[in-house]
Design a protein around this motif. Structure first.
Motif, PDB file in Angstrom:
ATOM      1  N   LYS A  33      -4.909  -0.743  -9.707  1.00 45.24           N
ATOM      2  CA  LYS A  33      -4.797   0.208  -8.631  1.00 45.24           C
ATOM      3  C   LYS A  33      -4.859   1.645  -9.442  1.00 45.24           C
ATOM      4  CE  LYS A  33      -2.383   1.983  -4.563  1.00 45.24           C
ATOM      5  NZ  LYS A  33      -1.241   1.649  -3.529  1.00 45.24           N
ATOM      6  N   HIS A  34      -5.958   2.292  -9.585  1.00 47.43           N
ATOM      7  CA  HIS A  34      -6.025   3.470 -10.504  1.00 47.43           C
ATOM      8  C   HIS A  34      -5.475   3.016 -11.906  1.00 47.43           C
ATOM      9  CE1 HIS A  34      -6.777   5.638  -6.918  1.00 47.43           C
ATOM     10  NE2 HIS A  34      -5.826   5.428  -6.702  1.00 47.43           N
ATOM     11  N   ASN A  91      -1.669  -2.650  -1.675  1.00 44.39           N
ATOM     12  CA  ASN A  91      -2.518  -2.471  -0.784  1.00 44.39           C
ATOM     13  C   ASN A  91      -2.891  -3.740  -0.003  1.00 44.39           C
ATOM     14  OD1 ASN A  91      -5.117  -3.752  -1.636  1.00 44.39           O
ATOM     15  ND2 ASN A  91      -4.960  -2.151  -3.261  1.00 44.39           N
ATOM     16  N   GLU A 108     -11.335  -5.609  -8.626  1.00 46.45           N
ATOM     17  CA  GLU A 108     -11.065  -6.884  -8.054  1.00 46.45           C
ATOM     18  C   GLU A 108     -11.590  -8.281  -8.385  1.00 46.45           C
ATOM     19  OE1 GLU A 108      -9.738  -4.862  -3.586  1.00 46.45           O
ATOM     20  OE2 GLU A 108     -11.918  -5.625  -3.911  1.00 46.45           O
TER      21      GLU A 108
END
Length: 317
Positions: A306-307, A166, A20
């Motif tokens: 995300k992954h 998310n 992030e």
């Protein structure tokens, strides 16, 4: 001691996951006009720390000094408006070049300063918390605000799907789109089950959700109601939006999961240009040419992961 040596208003501390990093910095730039590689930031702009999924706490600086002894002199005349208070030193981790202060030393400094203040200390349930932090050999003291991870409560919603943003990313995107909420009207015309809408509404952002799928719209309405939020979800294509907005947020439908063509993606972006002055676009593909062809200019951008799933976030005006 020179209390006027440096003009400081607010100190923010940051924590984020490794993947992030870029998103956190882009949110910083939206809030404050600059970013930093450090895990703290100093600015004269006031931001509620609970708005960001990355801000841990905020200190509203009242005094600064070169030593604890000097600070004790400065704070002795503080008038506590509440009935109880406590002093909290938040050097519990390394802050830039300043190393973490061990727990016993932090408690000692808290006691020293707490005894100077005229009021009733309460370590368990104080009405007011004063913060204290050491940065680069200088002490700062003021009103302390701890972030409340509201986004975490939104993880468990009645309706969701695996490819949705998310809640942390959705919250950061909302902040990038609308860093300062007063007088700003926003729309998410491809809102899906409303992940961005929920985050935006929970921060007081005036945002309307919309989706072409009526079943998905109903799911978004249920999610909003579940968190006792008030917001509007309309059904229909972006091409039928007639009102103009300050900003538009688009999590662009993905070729990987839908049958949308590149021409349809272009049309969505073109319609966004029509209905809004500014747009934040989330995409899994390179769409710079589409963005520029409709007349938008990319003002900022970042990557979030995300992954193995990589998204690009574009701020366009």
């Amino acid at each position: 001691m020179n209390n006027k040596q440096q003009k400081v208003t607010y100190i923010y501390t940051y924590v984020h996951h490794k993947n992030e990093h870029d998103l956190c910095r882009m949110e910083m730039r939206s809030f404050f006009g600059f970013d930093t590689a450090l895990n703290f930031l100093i600015s004269d702009i006031k931001v509620d720390p609970s708005r960001s999924p990355f801000i841990e706490e905020r200190l509203e600086v009242m005094f600064e000094a070169d030593s604890v002894s000097d600070m004790k002199i400065l704070i002795q005349d503080i008038k506590v408006s509440a009935s109880t208070y406590k002093v909290y030193c938040f050097n519990r981790m390394d802050l830039g070049e300043t190393k973490k202060i061990p727990h016993p030393e932090r408690r000692q400094v808290e006691r020293e300063l707490g005894l100077v203040i005229d009021g009733e200390p309460d370590l368990d349930s104080p009405e007011v918390v004063f913060g204290l932090v050491l940065l680069n050999n200088r002490w700062y003291f003021g009103n302390y605000t701890k972030s409340n991870s509201v986004w975490h409560e939104h993880l468990h919603k009645p309706n969701s799907y695996s490819t949705a943003l998310n809640t942390r990313v959705a919250r950061a995107i909302s902040n990038i789109a609308v860093p300062h909420v007063d007088g700003i009207r926003a729309i998410d015309p491809c809102c899906g089950i409303g992940t961005v809408v929920v985050e935006a509404l929970s921060m007081g952002i005036d945002l309307i959700g919309r989706d072409i799928n009526p079943t998905v719209c109903q799911g978004a309405r249920e999610n909003i109601a579940y968190f006792n939020l008030k917001g509007e979800i309309t059904n229909g294509p972006i091409s039928e939006v007639s009102e103009h907005y300050d900003v538009c947020i688009i999590d662009l439908p993905y070729n990987l999961y839908t049958h949308i063509t590149r021409e349809e993606q272009f049309d969505i972006i073109k319609q966004a240009r029509r209905i809004a002055d500014k747009c934040v676009i989330v995409t899994i593909e390179t769409i710079d040419d589409l963005v520029e062809d409709v007349g938008f200019k990319i003002m900022d951008r970042c990557i979030t992961k995300k992954h193995l799933f990589v998204r690009e976030i574009l701020l366009c005006e």
